[in-house]
Design a protein around this motif. Structure first.
Motif, PDB file in Angstrom:
ATOM      1  N   ASP A  22       0.782  -1.328  -0.136  1.00 16.51           N
ATOM      2  CA  ASP A  22      -0.149   0.064   0.070  1.00 16.51           C
ATOM      3  C   ASP A  22       0.671   1.340  -0.142  1.00 16.51           C
ATOM      4  OD1 ASP A  22      -2.825  -1.165   0.328  1.00 16.51           O
ATOM      5  OD2 ASP A  22      -1.703  -2.012   2.017  1.00 16.51           O
ATOM      6  N   ALA A  23       1.678   1.200   0.421  1.00 15.65           N
ATOM      7  CA  ALA A  23       2.839   2.409   0.654  1.00 15.65           C
ATOM      8  C   ALA A  23       4.186   1.997   0.750  1.00 15.65           C
ATOM      9  CB  ALA A  23       2.519   3.349   2.005  1.00 15.65           C
ATOM     10  N   VAL A  24       5.237   2.952   0.261  1.00 14.63           N
ATOM     11  CA  VAL A  24       6.728   2.557   0.224  1.00 14.63           C
ATOM     12  C   VAL A  24       7.366   3.925   0.922  1.00 14.63           C
ATOM     13  CG1 VAL A  24       8.652   1.898  -1.076  1.00 14.63           C
ATOM     14  CG2 VAL A  24       6.429   1.034  -1.436  1.00 14.63           C
ATOM     15  N   VAL A  25       8.162   3.729   1.713  1.00  8.01           N
ATOM     16  CA  VAL A  25       9.326   4.821   2.006  1.00  8.01           C
ATOM     17  C   VAL A  25      10.666   4.519   1.811  1.00  8.01           C
ATOM     18  CG1 VAL A  25      10.077   6.058   4.172  1.00  8.01           C
ATOM     19  CG2 VAL A  25       7.732   5.429   4.133  1.00  8.01           C
ATOM     20  N   GLY A  85      -1.541   3.090  -4.476  1.00  8.70           N
ATOM     21  CA  GLY A  85      -0.761   3.101  -3.532  1.00  8.70           C
ATOM     22  C   GLY A  85       0.435   4.407  -3.662  1.00  8.70           C
ATOM     23  N   ARG A  86       0.854   4.676  -2.589  1.00 12.18           N
ATOM     24  CA  ARG A  86       1.829   6.111  -2.525  1.00 12.18           C
ATOM     25  C   ARG A  86       3.141   5.721  -2.011  1.00 12.18           C
ATOM     26  NH1 ARG A  86      -0.620  11.214  -2.078  1.00 12.18           N
ATOM     27  NH2 ARG A  86      -2.939  11.050  -2.321  1.00 12.18           N
ATOM     28  N   ARG A 110       2.023   8.782  -6.449  1.00 17.56           N
ATOM     29  CA  ARG A 110       0.905   8.000  -6.261  1.00 17.56           C
ATOM     30  C   ARG A 110       0.668   7.043  -7.754  1.00 17.56           C
ATOM     31  NH1 ARG A 110      -4.081   7.617  -7.929  1.00 17.56           N
ATOM     32  NH2 ARG A 110      -3.939   9.681  -8.958  1.00 17.56           N
ATOM     33  N   LYS A 111       0.650   5.829  -7.443  1.00 13.32           N
ATOM     34  CA  LYS A 111       0.435   5.037  -8.415  1.00 13.32           C
ATOM     35  C   LYS A 111      -0.948   5.066  -9.329  1.00 13.32           C
ATOM     36  CE  LYS A 111       1.368   0.437 -10.069  1.00 13.32           C
ATOM     37  NZ  LYS A 111       1.750  -1.207  -9.493  1.00 13.32           N
ATOM     38  N   SER A 112      -1.123   5.043 -10.518  1.00 15.76           N
ATOM     39  CA  SER A 112      -2.394   5.038 -11.256  1.00 15.76           C
ATOM     40  C   SER A 112      -3.302   4.338 -10.646  1.00 15.76           C
ATOM     41  CB  SER A 112      -2.194   5.139 -12.565  1.00 15.76           C
ATOM     42  OG  SER A 112      -3.713   5.078 -13.295  1.00 15.76           O
TER      43      SER A 112
END
Length: 234
Positions: free
Chosen positions: A125-128, A154-155, A228-230
């Motif tokens: 869902d999210a990546v840092v 996802g961002r 943000r992924k499309s």
């Protein structure tokens, strides 16, 4: 908390003696704790701008080192399921110990290469990512992997330093410490000089993937990308 809830994923992996981050993991952990900027609040606002993450939301930290962000985010957002990955076994062990001491059942760590992540496409869902592109050989390949594993919508949050001297100092000290121990010069897989990207290079790197939206910001010490992924990109 049971030890299996937050442990190194593959105990069969051996320490890699050709890495500065194996022999000098203690020094890098000190730098992460006391020298590098803490972007926790910026990460939270960027990745979850509207509402807190739903229970079971999966967040992945690449190049997690001693687990600073993975643990901080697991503490501040207990609905997250946070995983940190790093190529250094020594740092993964430090991160695991950090999470265990804080009794974080929603935080785990895995020894893995950010160039080839062991996760299915569209599963995160999210990546840092913070300070990772300074030392990796294939920056574009890592951005491609981030885009691949993110679910539609996802961002990701990317932070990279812009100051050459301040950024290169920790790596230079690690090289000196390594030379004072047992490793002969020139045997480490990390570069001798951290690769600080210019603004155009950073922008061009992030733009290698077809993001649904992308925001770039700069300050005196760091440059940031929030992507943000499309929602239709599966």
């Amino acid at each position: 908390m049971e030890q299996s809830e937050c442990e190194v994923a593959d105990r069969s992996l051996v320490h890699q003696s050709d890495s500065l981050f194996e022999r000098c993991s203690w020094f890098y952990a000190l730098c992460r704790e006391y020298l590098f900027r803490d972007h926790t609040q910026e990460i939270v606002r960027s990745l979850f701008p509207v509402e807190p993450p739903a229970p079971g939301t999966k967040l992945l930290e690449l190049g997690c080192g001693p687990g600073f962000y993975a643990c901080r985010l697991s503490e501040e957002l207990p609905t997250l399921q946070t995983t940190g990955v790093d190529l250094s076994v020594a740092l993964i062990e430090r991160a695991t110990s950090r999470a265990k001491s804080r009794q974080l059942s929603n935080c785990s760590f895995q020894h893995a290469d950010a160039h080839s992540l062991p996760y299915p496409s569209h599963s995160i869902d999210a990546v840092v990512v913070s300070r990772l592109f300074l030392i990796v050989p294939d920056k574009e390949g890592i951005v491609r992997e981030i885009h691949r594993v993110l679910r539609p919508g996802g961002r990701c949050f990317i932070a990279e330093p812009t100051s050459g001297f301040r950024t290169r100092l920790p790596l230079a000290v690690m090289w000196i410490l390594s030379r004072l121990t047992t490793s002969p010069a020139g045997k480490d897989r990390e570069p001798q000089v951290a690769d600080v990207m210019s603004r155009p290079d950073f922008k061009a790197l992030v733009e290698t993937q077809p993001w649904g939206s992308m925001e770039l910001e700069y300050d005196g010490w760091y440059q940031y990308a929030v992507c943000r992924k499309s929602s239709t990109n599966a």
